[in-house]
Design a protein around this motif. Sequence first.
Motif, PDB file in Angstrom:
ATOM      1  N   ASP A 196       0.863  -1.089   0.350  1.00  0.00           N
ATOM      2  CA  ASP A 196       0.141   0.132  -0.094  1.00  0.00           C
ATOM      3  C   ASP A 196       1.011   1.338   0.008  1.00  0.00           C
ATOM      4  O   ASP A 196       0.449   2.176  -0.676  1.00  0.00           O
ATOM      5  CB  ASP A 196      -1.064  -0.198   0.985  1.00  0.00           C
ATOM      6  CG  ASP A 196      -2.107   1.023   1.618  1.00  0.00           C
ATOM      7  OD1 ASP A 196      -2.659   1.682   0.650  1.00  0.00           O
ATOM      8  OD2 ASP A 196      -1.706   1.754   2.105  1.00  0.00           O
ATOM      9  N   TRP A 197       1.747   1.164   0.706  1.00  0.00           N
ATOM     10  CA  TRP A 197       2.810   2.540   0.932  1.00  0.00           C
ATOM     11  C   TRP A 197       3.443   2.830  -0.550  1.00  0.00           C
ATOM     12  O   TRP A 197       3.114   3.823  -0.838  1.00  0.00           O
ATOM     13  CB  TRP A 197       4.301   2.120   1.127  1.00  0.00           C
ATOM     14  CG  TRP A 197       3.381   1.590   3.363  1.00  0.00           C
ATOM     15  CD1 TRP A 197       2.633   2.150   3.536  1.00  0.00           C
ATOM     16  CD2 TRP A 197       4.237   1.208   4.898  1.00  0.00           C
ATOM     17  NE1 TRP A 197       2.149   1.866   5.123  1.00  0.00           N
ATOM     18  CE2 TRP A 197       3.479   1.804   5.145  1.00  0.00           C
ATOM     19  CE3 TRP A 197       5.416   1.052   4.220  1.00  0.00           C
ATOM     20  CZ2 TRP A 197       4.212   0.860   7.014  1.00  0.00           C
ATOM     21  CZ3 TRP A 197       6.102   0.538   5.598  1.00  0.00           C
ATOM     22  CH2 TRP A 197       5.289   1.045   7.024  1.00  0.00           C
ATOM     23  N   ASN A 199       1.852   1.863  -4.035  1.00  0.00           N
ATOM     24  CA  ASN A 199       1.567   2.165  -4.461  1.00  0.00           C
ATOM     25  C   ASN A 199       1.035   3.698  -4.182  1.00  0.00           C
ATOM     26  O   ASN A 199       0.908   4.861  -4.421  1.00  0.00           O
ATOM     27  CB  ASN A 199      -0.355   1.758  -3.918  1.00  0.00           C
ATOM     28  CG  ASN A 199       0.125   0.430  -4.519  1.00  0.00           C
ATOM     29  OD1 ASN A 199       0.925  -0.115  -5.270  1.00  0.00           O
ATOM     30  ND2 ASN A 199      -0.935  -0.059  -4.385  1.00  0.00           N
ATOM     31  N   ARG A 200       0.892   4.422  -2.377  1.00  0.00           N
ATOM     32  CA  ARG A 200       1.127   5.819  -2.897  1.00  0.00           C
ATOM     33  C   ARG A 200       2.137   6.000  -2.904  1.00  0.00           C
ATOM     34  O   ARG A 200       1.259   7.755  -3.743  1.00  0.00           O
ATOM     35  CB  ARG A 200       0.826   6.005  -1.117  1.00  0.00           C
ATOM     36  CG  ARG A 200      -0.598   4.970  -0.882  1.00  0.00           C
ATOM     37  CD  ARG A 200      -0.589   5.540   1.139  1.00  0.00           C
ATOM     38  NE  ARG A 200      -2.138   5.352   1.779  1.00  0.00           N
ATOM     39  CZ  ARG A 200      -3.188   5.676   1.240  1.00  0.00           C
ATOM     40  NH1 ARG A 200      -2.855   6.806   1.571  1.00  0.00           N
ATOM     41  NH2 ARG A 200      -3.920   4.629   2.286  1.00  0.00           N
ATOM     42  N   SER A 203       1.643   7.000  -6.657  1.00  0.00           N
ATOM     43  CA  SER A 203       0.671   7.484  -7.374  1.00  0.00           C
ATOM     44  C   SER A 203       1.159   9.217  -7.588  1.00  0.00           C
ATOM     45  O   SER A 203       0.743  10.169  -7.842  1.00  0.00           O
ATOM     46  CB  SER A 203      -0.463   7.535  -5.994  1.00  0.00           C
ATOM     47  OG  SER A 203      -1.374   8.494  -6.757  1.00  0.00           O
ATOM     48  N   ALA A 204       1.857   9.368  -5.503  1.00  0.00           N
ATOM     49  CA  ALA A 204       2.500  11.072  -5.659  1.00  0.00           C
ATOM     50  C   ALA A 204       3.101  11.530  -6.982  1.00  0.00           C
ATOM     51  O   ALA A 204       3.438  11.959  -7.368  1.00  0.00           O
ATOM     52  CB  ALA A 204       3.393  11.109  -4.501  1.00  0.00           C
ATOM     53  N   ARG A 249     -10.531   5.166  -9.370  1.00  0.00           N
ATOM     54  CA  ARG A 249     -10.496   5.889  -8.967  1.00  0.00           C
ATOM     55  C   ARG A 249     -11.326   6.341  -7.719  1.00  0.00           C
ATOM     56  O   ARG A 249     -11.479   7.387  -7.309  1.00  0.00           O
ATOM     57  CB  ARG A 249      -9.516   7.201  -9.798  1.00  0.00           C
ATOM     58  CG  ARG A 249      -8.440   6.157 -10.341  1.00  0.00           C
ATOM     59  CD  ARG A 249      -8.007   7.421 -11.450  1.00  0.00           C
ATOM     60  NE  ARG A 249      -7.762   8.625 -10.309  1.00  0.00           N
ATOM     61  CZ  ARG A 249      -6.990  10.073 -11.252  1.00  0.00           C
ATOM     62  NH1 ARG A 249      -6.809   9.750 -11.857  1.00  0.00           N
ATOM     63  NH2 ARG A 249      -7.373  11.592 -10.553  1.00  0.00           N
ATOM     64  N   ASP A 252     -12.336   4.573  -4.950  1.00  0.00           N
ATOM     65  CA  ASP A 252     -11.556   4.969  -4.134  1.00  0.00           C
ATOM     66  C   ASP A 252     -11.796   6.229  -2.997  1.00  0.00           C
ATOM     67  O   ASP A 252     -11.574   5.887  -1.574  1.00  0.00           O
ATOM     68  CB  ASP A 252     -10.353   5.831  -4.472  1.00  0.00           C
ATOM     69  CG  ASP A 252      -9.629   3.793  -4.741  1.00  0.00           C
ATOM     70  OD1 ASP A 252      -9.899   2.665  -4.526  1.00  0.00           O
ATOM     71  OD2 ASP A 252      -8.726   4.231  -5.777  1.00  0.00           O
TER      72      ASP A 252
END
Length: 538
Positions: A196-197, A199-200, A203-204, A249, A252
């Motif tokens: 998850d980290w 993926n974040r 995304s950033a 998206r 989410d």
Amino acid sequence: MKNVNLLILDDKEENIISLAALLSEIPHINIISSTDPNEALKICWKNDIAIALVDVQMPEINGFEFVSLLKSNPRTNHITAIMVTAISKEDKYLLKGLESGAVDYLYKPLNPEITVAKVTSFVKQIHIQEEIKQKNIALEESRRALIMAKEEAEEARKSKESFLANMSHEIRTPINGIVGIIHMLRNSELNNEQRDWINRLDSASSSLLLIINDILDISKIDSGMMKIENENFSIRKKLIDINNIFTLRARDKNLIFEMDIDPALPEYINSDPLRIQQIINNFISNSLKFTETGKITLKIKVVTHVDDQYTIRFTVIDTGIGIKDEAIEKIFLAFEQGDDGITKKFGGTGLGLAIVKRLADLLNGKVEARSVYGKGSEFSFEATFQRVEDFPNEEKIDKTVFSKLERFHNVRILVAEDNDLNSFMLAHMLESWGCRVDIAKNGRQAVENVSQQDYDLIMMDTHMPVMSGFEAIKEIKKNASAQKAYIPIITISASVLEHEQARAYEVGADSVIGKPFDPLDLHQKITQLLSKKNLTWL
């Protein structure tokens, strides 16, 4: 209107008085007189005399000689000379006066109406000539100003382009390292929280890259460098891809995303699929940003069609915060948002819709926005497209993670890269494909490495200290050993400017890859270049 200086030259004072009285009713003239030709010449040299009425018969210097002296001097040759004479009107005297430089004759006794009319006509000519002269001066000043403005604009364009190139390189280089590390981590054993980290983080980094691309796109469009690349493609498949992306998206954010496609929509059209998707993506991304509850709808409608020409409207409708009436007009301007408070709360550069507007213009289309503040907004893009029947077979994209790609056999690669994170990431990726990797921190080290070792391929960053990648490639191509001079070279450039990428090929690069790059794309380029050397796979 400026007064015209008029000189009366006559050796008899009474003639001067009577002629001056006659001419005094003519507006915009200033009469100066003299009975002495030598004094009159001095007056002409020192004063801006425009017209001279010259008596022909005078002692010492006659009128013909006086006019000849005027015309022979650069300071006085512009004066309009008119002969005043009581001698015969025979042609030989007329010709003599014209040959000396006079433009007309007044015969004594003077006819008042003719005299006033002629002098008035010459005064008007002088004024017209002065007006033309002033306009020519103004035009010349305008021309110089335009040239200066053009030079300044060109200098500003070059400065802007240089700034964008440097900014692109400086920002894309660390992003390339971040994206590379993300790829590496995804190929390692991770628990759900760590994934998850990642993926974040992904995304950033994608958001940051999107901002850079927006700035570069707006610059390209403004400078006329953006090109529309038309091709045949499936508009329906493109819409399905968009639907798949934004459904997730929206989910989410606990929103509903739906798509309404007109049954009359053709399967295939001819246009630029990348730019159409960019427009729609910008609309939907905006709606996602400003919608907290409810749904977002992408509606595609065929407005009209004649033969194979289809006018299609793509509309995105949301239930978001809406836009105030006074802000609607400025939302398609660069670096503008509907409200200053929006920037503080939601962020963003204000470039997305500005790019949409310019892309729509390039596609000969139009964009519109409607909104009810507090209830939602509606953005649409409408353009005419050609329906086509034939469509090339699509190549399936290999989704294999980079560590699972086919390994190379007995391949040694030199990586010239001054950024430690990028060189570490790139070396790890190449080594996972079975390559032996050497690192050079600048172009000079790269040239020295090539002279001392044998390499199958070189990866060369274009911007490095000591010696740039471009200079290093030139030096390598000069190597006395043909084998070393023809080592395949892939340049790694953080710049997306076409001329810089073209320069890489000009100096001898075999391929160019941008930062951040797709590992699959890099693997394919290496495969293609090594295949020319008949290397075998493990």
